[in-house]
Scaffold this active site. Structure first.
Site, PDB file in Angstrom:
ATOM      1  N   SER A 116       0.850  -1.173   0.000  1.00 41.72           N
ATOM      2  CA  SER A 116       0.000   0.000   0.000  1.00 41.72           C
ATOM      3  C   SER A 116       0.895   1.235   0.000  1.00 41.72           C
ATOM      4  O   SER A 116       1.994   1.220  -0.562  1.00 41.72           O
ATOM      5  CB  SER A 116      -0.939  -0.038   1.216  1.00 41.72           C
ATOM      6  N   LYS A 134      -4.468   2.345  -3.813  1.00 35.97           N
ATOM      7  CA  LYS A 134      -3.917   1.570  -2.709  1.00 35.97           C
ATOM      8  C   LYS A 134      -4.940   1.389  -1.589  1.00 35.97           C
ATOM      9  O   LYS A 134      -4.879   0.403  -0.833  1.00 35.97           O
ATOM     10  CB  LYS A 134      -2.653   2.240  -2.168  1.00 35.97           C
TER      11      LYS A 134
END
Length: 226
Positions: A116, A134
């Site tokens: 992420s 993300k």
């Protein structure tokens, strides 16, 4: 880690390359894929007609590394830009996860690691595209961790801050830019591929056998300190 089958998507550059190097030292058997194909099996995850080839029958670890850094003010981000971010970061991951699911289920204890960004938790200007993509990845991680737990498949993600990789080279292309980026982090420096790879190997290893559904922030304190 010794003797484990580890699939790395994006394994010839940046974080993926370092993960491969560290996993190899630990005795893992590597299956590397990248768009360029240099030193790996060629795979373009944004190509709808591209299929992943030569996967091992049993997959003990899967690392999905492809990403993007396209920073723009919101009014300049087109729908096509948002789609491109999602294609690389989210839909590509979905494609790979579905292709690897059968092999992961055959492992006695499989681990999936995705990536992420600190910008999902910490609002940052000009990050709308990548933070949105993300953010979808983080939702996918938690959902799959719940769904696959009965199959003994762990699913986690690492959320780095700025890391010194080829993907980030424009952001640290001068001494002044690097110094400014270092200064923004409470620990006084940006990340290295080694920092992120070490955390990745922890999540792949049996040492983290009771860890799933987590977003691990490896960000020099950026997400939690002032």
């Amino acid at each position: 880690m010794k003797g484990k089958n580890i699939v790395i998507i994006g394994g010839n550059s940046g974080i993926g390359k370092e993960v491969a190097a560290q996993a190899e030292k630990e005795g893992a058997k590597l299956f590397l894929y990248s768009r360029s194909g240099e030193g790996t099996t060629q795979l373009d995850i944004t190509d709808e007609n591209s299929e992943i080839q030569d996967l091992p029958e049993v997959i003990d670890g899967l690392v999905y590394c492809p990403g993007s850094i396209n920073l723009k003010p919101f009014h300049r981000i087109s729908p096509e830009d948002f789609k491109a971010e999602m294609d690389v970061n989210f839909f590509g991951a979905v494609k790979i996860l579905q292709a690897c699911m059968k092999g992961l289920k055959k492992s006695e204890s499989a681990s999936v690691v995705m990536y992420s960004t600190v910008a999902v938790q910490t609002g940052m200007g000009f990050h709308a595209g990548i933070a949105s993509a993300k953010g979808a990845v983080e939702g996918l991680v938690r959902s799959l961790a719940a769904e696959w737990a009965p199959n003994h498949i762990r699913v986690n993600a690492i959320a780095p801050s700025l890391t010194d990789t080829p993907l980030a080279k424009q952001l640290v292309s001068t001494d002044e830019k690097r110094a400014a980026s270092d200064k923004r982090h409470p620990l006084g420096r940006i990340g290295t591929p080694q920092d992120i790879a070490a955390a990745t190997l922890f999540l792949l290893d049996e040492k983290s056998s009771w860890v799933t559904g987590q977003i691990l922030h490896i960000d020099g304190g950026m997400s939690s300190l002032k």
